[in-house]
Design a protein around this motif. Structure first.
Motif, PDB file in Angstrom:
ATOM      1  N   PHE A  15       0.783  -1.192  -0.050  1.00 27.08           N
ATOM      2  CA  PHE A  15       0.086  -0.044   0.079  1.00 27.08           C
ATOM      3  C   PHE A  15       0.900   1.381  -0.010  1.00 27.08           C
ATOM      4  O   PHE A  15       0.648   2.322  -0.820  1.00 27.08           O
ATOM      5  CB  PHE A  15      -0.886   0.115   1.093  1.00 27.08           C
ATOM      6  N   LEU A  16       1.838   1.077   0.827  1.00 26.80           N
ATOM      7  CA  LEU A  16       2.897   2.398   0.889  1.00 26.80           C
ATOM      8  C   LEU A  16       3.338   2.462  -0.497  1.00 26.80           C
ATOM      9  O   LEU A  16       3.449   3.737  -0.962  1.00 26.80           O
ATOM     10  CB  LEU A  16       3.760   2.052   1.779  1.00 26.80           C
ATOM     11  N   VAL A  17       3.840   1.447  -1.248  1.00 23.29           N
ATOM     12  CA  VAL A  17       4.336   1.654  -2.658  1.00 23.29           C
ATOM     13  C   VAL A  17       3.258   2.250  -3.611  1.00 23.29           C
ATOM     14  O   VAL A  17       3.395   3.163  -4.194  1.00 23.29           O
ATOM     15  CB  VAL A  17       4.964   0.106  -3.230  1.00 23.29           C
ATOM     16  N   ALA A  18       2.015   1.806  -3.514  1.00 24.68           N
ATOM     17  CA  ALA A  18       0.934   2.510  -4.252  1.00 24.68           C
ATOM     18  C   ALA A  18       0.763   3.872  -3.779  1.00 24.68           C
ATOM     19  O   ALA A  18       0.669   4.874  -4.774  1.00 24.68           O
ATOM     20  CB  ALA A  18      -0.174   1.780  -4.087  1.00 24.68           C
ATOM     21  N   ALA A  19       0.776   4.363  -2.612  1.00 25.82           N
ATOM     22  CA  ALA A  19       0.553   5.664  -2.296  1.00 25.82           C
ATOM     23  C   ALA A  19       1.942   6.449  -2.731  1.00 25.82           C
ATOM     24  O   ALA A  19       1.619   7.530  -3.334  1.00 25.82           O
ATOM     25  CB  ALA A  19       0.570   5.725  -0.784  1.00 25.82           C
ATOM     26  N   THR A  20       2.980   6.115  -2.714  1.00 21.52           N
ATOM     27  CA  THR A  20       4.268   6.695  -3.032  1.00 21.52           C
ATOM     28  C   THR A  20       4.074   6.770  -4.679  1.00 21.52           C
ATOM     29  O   THR A  20       4.502   8.138  -5.166  1.00 21.52           O
ATOM     30  CB  THR A  20       5.637   5.943  -2.609  1.00 21.52           C
ATOM     31  N   PHE A  21       3.683   5.869  -5.409  1.00 24.61           N
ATOM     32  CA  PHE A  21       3.721   5.977  -6.756  1.00 24.61           C
ATOM     33  C   PHE A  21       2.439   7.269  -6.927  1.00 24.61           C
ATOM     34  O   PHE A  21       2.594   8.136  -8.103  1.00 24.61           O
ATOM     35  CB  PHE A  21       3.133   4.718  -7.377  1.00 24.61           C
ATOM     36  N   ASN A  22       1.406   7.225  -6.284  1.00 22.01           N
ATOM     37  CA  ASN A  22       0.385   8.112  -6.384  1.00 22.01           C
ATOM     38  C   ASN A  22       1.003   9.534  -6.124  1.00 22.01           C
ATOM     39  O   ASN A  22       0.525  10.434  -6.926  1.00 22.01           O
ATOM     40  CB  ASN A  22      -0.742   7.789  -5.304  1.00 22.01           C
ATOM     41  N   PHE A  23       1.784   9.623  -5.445  1.00 25.07           N
ATOM     42  CA  PHE A  23       2.361  10.810  -4.667  1.00 25.07           C
ATOM     43  C   PHE A  23       3.297  11.449  -5.947  1.00 25.07           C
ATOM     44  O   PHE A  23       3.355  12.304  -6.352  1.00 25.07           O
ATOM     45  CB  PHE A  23       3.206  10.670  -3.559  1.00 25.07           C
ATOM     46  N   MET A  24       4.080  10.379  -6.562  1.00 25.55           N
ATOM     47  CA  MET A  24       5.207  10.695  -7.522  1.00 25.55           C
ATOM     48  C   MET A  24       4.541  10.949  -8.913  1.00 25.55           C
ATOM     49  O   MET A  24       5.188  12.132  -9.450  1.00 25.55           O
ATOM     50  CB  MET A  24       6.035   9.533  -8.032  1.00 25.55           C
ATOM     51  N   ILE A  25       3.442  10.401  -9.329  1.00 24.61           N
ATOM     52  CA  ILE A  25       2.887  10.623 -10.797  1.00 24.61           C
ATOM     53  C   ILE A  25       3.190  12.312 -11.000  1.00 24.61           C
ATOM     54  O   ILE A  25       3.362  12.578 -12.092  1.00 24.61           O
ATOM     55  CB  ILE A  25       1.570   9.778 -10.801  1.00 24.61           C
ATOM     56  N   PRO A  26       2.028  13.126 -10.426  1.00 31.93           N
ATOM     57  CA  PRO A  26       1.997  14.318 -10.774  1.00 31.93           C
ATOM     58  C   PRO A  26       3.298  15.072 -10.492  1.00 31.93           C
ATOM     59  O   PRO A  26       3.451  16.131 -11.106  1.00 31.93           O
ATOM     60  CB  PRO A  26       0.791  14.807  -9.595  1.00 31.93           C
ATOM     61  N   ARG A  27       4.296  14.627  -9.666  1.00 27.08           N
ATOM     62  CA  ARG A  27       5.473  15.299  -9.908  1.00 27.08           C
ATOM     63  C   ARG A  27       6.599  15.069 -10.795  1.00 27.08           C
ATOM     64  O   ARG A  27       7.353  15.839 -11.256  1.00 27.08           O
ATOM     65  CB  ARG A  27       6.042  15.110  -8.385  1.00 27.08           C
ATOM     66  N   LEU A  28       6.395  13.914 -11.488  1.00 29.44           N
ATOM     67  CA  LEU A  28       7.303  13.322 -12.293  1.00 29.44           C
ATOM     68  C   LEU A  28       6.950  13.851 -13.828  1.00 29.44           C
ATOM     69  O   LEU A  28       7.768  14.175 -14.536  1.00 29.44           O
ATOM     70  CB  LEU A  28       7.508  11.722 -12.273  1.00 29.44           C
ATOM     71  N   LEU A  29       5.752  13.977 -14.039  1.00 24.42           N
ATOM     72  CA  LEU A  29       5.096  14.401 -15.188  1.00 24.42           C
ATOM     73  C   LEU A  29       5.086  15.994 -15.340  1.00 24.42           C
ATOM     74  O   LEU A  29       4.985  16.636 -14.362  1.00 24.42           O
ATOM     75  CB  LEU A  29       3.788  13.639 -15.747  1.00 24.42           C
TER      76      LEU A  29
ATOM     77  N   LEU B 125      -3.082   2.077 -15.133  1.00 27.24           N
ATOM     78  CA  LEU B 125      -2.578   2.468 -16.360  1.00 27.24           C
ATOM     79  C   LEU B 125      -3.469   3.741 -16.752  1.00 27.24           C
ATOM     80  O   LEU B 125      -3.011   4.501 -17.438  1.00 27.24           O
ATOM     81  CB  LEU B 125      -3.029   1.285 -17.306  1.00 27.24           C
ATOM     82  N   LEU B 126      -4.474   3.559 -16.438  1.00 23.70           N
ATOM     83  CA  LEU B 126      -5.616   4.825 -16.556  1.00 23.70           C
ATOM     84  C   LEU B 126      -5.050   6.104 -16.289  1.00 23.70           C
ATOM     85  O   LEU B 126      -5.114   7.140 -16.764  1.00 23.70           O
ATOM     86  CB  LEU B 126      -6.879   4.403 -16.175  1.00 23.70           C
ATOM     87  N   VAL B 127      -4.857   6.025 -14.953  1.00 26.98           N
ATOM     88  CA  VAL B 127      -4.070   7.194 -14.186  1.00 26.98           C
ATOM     89  C   VAL B 127      -2.671   7.791 -14.911  1.00 26.98           C
ATOM     90  O   VAL B 127      -2.882   9.029 -15.325  1.00 26.98           O
ATOM     91  CB  VAL B 127      -4.026   7.159 -12.795  1.00 26.98           C
ATOM     92  N   LEU B 128      -2.113   6.916 -15.227  1.00 21.07           N
ATOM     93  CA  LEU B 128      -0.737   7.020 -15.748  1.00 21.07           C
ATOM     94  C   LEU B 128      -1.284   8.129 -17.164  1.00 21.07           C
ATOM     95  O   LEU B 128      -0.703   8.779 -17.459  1.00 21.07           O
ATOM     96  CB  LEU B 128       0.083   5.839 -16.140  1.00 21.07           C
ATOM     97  N   ALA B 129      -1.995   7.329 -17.892  1.00 25.39           N
ATOM     98  CA  ALA B 129      -2.274   7.901 -19.345  1.00 25.39           C
ATOM     99  C   ALA B 129      -2.955   9.126 -19.170  1.00 25.39           C
ATOM    100  O   ALA B 129      -2.764  10.003 -20.058  1.00 25.39           O
ATOM    101  CB  ALA B 129      -3.133   6.685 -20.029  1.00 25.39           C
ATOM    102  N   ALA B 130      -3.833   9.096 -17.939  1.00 29.69           N
ATOM    103  CA  ALA B 130      -4.483  10.491 -17.935  1.00 29.69           C
ATOM    104  C   ALA B 130      -3.499  11.647 -17.499  1.00 29.69           C
ATOM    105  O   ALA B 130      -3.487  12.756 -18.061  1.00 29.69           O
ATOM    106  CB  ALA B 130      -5.549  10.483 -16.955  1.00 29.69           C
ATOM    107  N   PHE B 131      -2.364  11.230 -16.851  1.00 32.15           N
ATOM    108  CA  PHE B 131      -1.511  12.583 -16.520  1.00 32.15           C
ATOM    109  C   PHE B 131      -0.571  12.706 -17.688  1.00 32.15           C
ATOM    110  O   PHE B 131      -0.165  13.788 -17.936  1.00 32.15           O
ATOM    111  CB  PHE B 131      -0.489  12.095 -15.413  1.00 32.15           C
ATOM    112  N   LEU B 132      -0.526  11.670 -18.647  1.00 32.13           N
ATOM    113  CA  LEU B 132       0.263  11.878 -19.804  1.00 32.13           C
ATOM    114  C   LEU B 132      -0.068  12.626 -20.873  1.00 32.13           C
ATOM    115  O   LEU B 132       0.234  13.079 -21.978  1.00 32.13           O
ATOM    116  CB  LEU B 132       0.968  10.642 -20.134  1.00 32.13           C
TER     117      LEU B 132
END
Lengths: 325, 302
Positions: A15-29, B125-132
């Motif tokens: 769960f921590l990994v998923a939460a971290t992933f969720n945290f990272m996505i908007p920051r990496l993109l 995958l959906l979320v990734l694609a949405a942000f991309l």
């Protein structure tokens, strides 16, 4: 007990990994999601909301690790911020309203497809090469490679549009108010029928094939010959002896199928406009509602992990060796 | 190699599956020759029903569905194969590495695999694609390839672990073969069936997932693929206005390639594991036995 504790620890880390992933996505993109949303909303978001929005993503004026801890804290207080699409409703409330529908959909489909699929798998292996096997196994094989989108669209077209047997959307008749009345419950069953059948059709093939293969693995075993020699009835040898042992790998396969279950439910909800969390995710993505998207992802992850935990518990029950370990 | 091919083709399921897949490959390669119209040109009235001129009718934009289907085969097949290769390469690498080295390497890799397995993949995958933002088919292939290797890694690891205890592997280790040779020459060839199984399965998974992502509007609407066809049909409310051809054509294409590929996989499974064989011989034996029994009964009654 130790087995379960180990699994619990594993799920916590996952769960921590998923939460971290969720945290990272908007920051990496590229791009700041809060600004993208402000630009898309066309002035619908008030400046005060922008602050809240930035805070939701943890874009507070602080170093990265402080942002991360603030974010983790907001998860445990169930605070996912405000939804853009359903402004000013909090994301947590929006998700809580939708969750029962998804649980109803996935739960019923899982129950139906796993029990029927497993039972047919037992019979197909027991009567290998006979009618049940010749019809059920190739059909299951074909169904396994049919995507949920296709089943849902075909169901929608043939059973709801071309022939108006079932409704094309919603979880119950919008004219009714939710209540424990026969009228309401039958409306829910009527609206849920196609989505549940769609999801069951998508899942059943995999369970059938897995169970059939496990059963075939058991067929030559000595303990079955012994049971038969004792003069036990055919059905007893089949279900209480062979199937009980073959069920174990099937339960592992069940845990692995949860991804397909939640993914399939997402598609089914979108096609049948069913008000579950999958449909919310879709609406959130179309409406660029990033707090909703992130909250939904966390809920989905939590659901996956809890489902896996349930399978672990079933495993302990089915395999007594684990209790001693 | 030719032996392997002959064994494969002798399995009826595998042969039929291969024939279907080869037909798709031929269609993909010959798309410019086969498609009667330009797939993105307005060549008819909106939502024309199938006719002699437009075999599968037209879309709301007046584009020829049959031509779109043929060009879409190219995209969908390419995405499937590319992502399948990525998935298989990563899964095989991680699986064999974990099994061969064992110890802490195995612990870390196995943990990683299990974490990826319990995360909800499609929403992710959906979320990734949405942000991309709306992405092209190649990006979709890459995203699917990089996120879907866990299942393959798990089965490859299990198989490689059991292989590691065999005598010939132990012997090669004892005469001091270098690691790369142990992995590439001794282990890899014996894992071919599981790797092939993984690859074919991944191609099916990718084709389905790509279509799903694009149907939900996360692919580039300019791409020509089965998923975009479904997306365009959905936004044109094709189902509600009764333009079934616009929806059922890509659906049928996806189902048929899926069936073809899984028939191949069923064949691989049966060859690698003869006990799984269904029907053919067992059924034949049963029939012959029954006939003999009946003959004997008749002879006895006479």
């Amino acid at each position: 007990m130790r087995f379960l504790l180990k699994r619990l620890g594993f799920y916590a880390v996952a769960f921590l990994v998923a939460a971290t992933f969720n945290f990272m996505i908007p920051r990496l993109l590229p791009g700041n999601p809060a600004d993208i949303m402000l630009a898309n909303s066309g002035g619908m978001i008030a400046p005060e909301a922008r602050e809240a929005l930035m805070a939701t993503f943890g874009f507070i004026d602080a170093p990265l690790h402080e942002q991360y801890f603030a974010y983790l804290g907001s998860i445990f207080t169930w605070d996912f911020g405000l939804s853009i699409k359903f402004y000013p409703m909090p994301v947590a409330d929006v998700l809580t309203q939708a969750l029962p529908w998804t649980l109803f959909l996935t739960g019923s489909a899982l129950l139906i497809s796993f029990s029927i699929g497993t039972l047919l798998g037992v019979l197909a292996a027991w009567r290998r090469g006979q009618l049940t096997d010749v019809i059920a196994s190739p059909t299951a094989l074909a169904l396994q490679s049919v995507p949920a989108v296709v089943v849902a669209l075909c169901g929608l077209y043939f059973l709801a549009v071309r022939n108006r047997f079932f409704p094309t959307s919603y979880a119950f008749d919008p004219k009714l108010d939710p209540a424990w009345s026969w009228e309401f419950i039958s409306s829910v069953a009527y609206h849920g029928f196609l989505p549940v059948v769609t999801l069951s059709v998508v899942l059943i093939g995999g369970y059938l094939i897995t169970m059939r293969n496990n059963m075939i693995g058991q067929l030559g075993e000595d303990y079955l010959a012994m049971a038969e020699a004792k003069g036990l009835s055919d059905a007893r040898v089949r279900y209480a002896y062979a199937a009980r042992n073959a069920l174990l790998p099937s339960v592992t396969a069940l845990a692995l199928s949860f991804g397909a279950l939640f993914g399939g439910s997402l598609i089914t909800e979108v096609v049948f406009n069913y008000p579950g969390v999958g449909n919310l995710l879709y609406l959130g993505i179309v409406g660029r509602d990033f707090p909703l998207i992130q909250g939904q992802l966390l809920i989905m992850t939590l659901a996956m992990l809890l489902a896996n935990l349930a399978v672990d518990l079933a495993y302990v029950f089915l395999d007594p060796r684990l209790k001693r370990a | 190699m030719s032996d392997l091919l002959r064994t494969f083709l002798r399995n009826r399921k595998a042969a039929i599956g291969l024939a279907i897949v080869l037909a798709y490959v031929a269609i993909a390669l010959a798309a410019p020759l086969l498609a009667p119209f330009d797939p993105i040109a307005r060549v008819g009235r909106p939502h024309q029903a199938p006719s002699v001129e437009h075999w599968l009718g037209t879309t709301r934009m007046g584009r020829d569905v049959f031509s779109q289907l043929i060009w879409g085969t190219r995209t969908s097949l390419m995405v499937g194969i590319v992502a399948g290769l990525i998935v298989t390469a990563i899964g095989t690498f991680i699986g064999i590495t974990a099994a061969y080295f064992g110890g802490i390497v195995d612990d870390v890799l196995n943990f990683l695999t299990n974490v990826v397995l319990v995360l909800p993949q499609l929403p992710l995958l959906l979320v990734l694609a949405a942000f991309l933002g709306q992405v092209g088919p190649w990006a979709i292939a890459l995203i699917i390839g990089l996120t879907s290797w866990a299942w393959g890694a798990r089965v490859t690891r299990a198989q490689a672990m059991s292989l590691k205890t065999r005598d010939f592997i132990q012997a090669s280790a004892m005469i001091g073969e270098p690691t790369w040779r142990m992995i590439l020459v001794e282990m890899l060839p014996n894992l071919l069936s599981i790797i092939g199984f993984n690859f074919i399965g991944s191609v099916i998974f990718t084709i389905i997932t790509e279509a799903t992502l694009e149907f939900l509007g996360l692919g580039s609407p300019l791409a020509l693929s089965w998923g975009t066809m479904l997306y365009n049909a959905q936004t044109a409310s094709a189902i509600m206005v009764g333009a079934w051809w616009e929806v059922l054509a890509p659906c049928a294409a996806i189902v048929l390639i899926g069936v073809g590929l899984s028939l191949m996989n069923f064949g691989v499974d049966e060859i690698a594991n003869p006990r799984m064989r269904t029907l053919g011989n067992v059924a034949k034996a049963l029939r012959i036995e029954k006939r003999l029994l009946r003959q004997r009964m008749q002879e006895a009654s006479q």
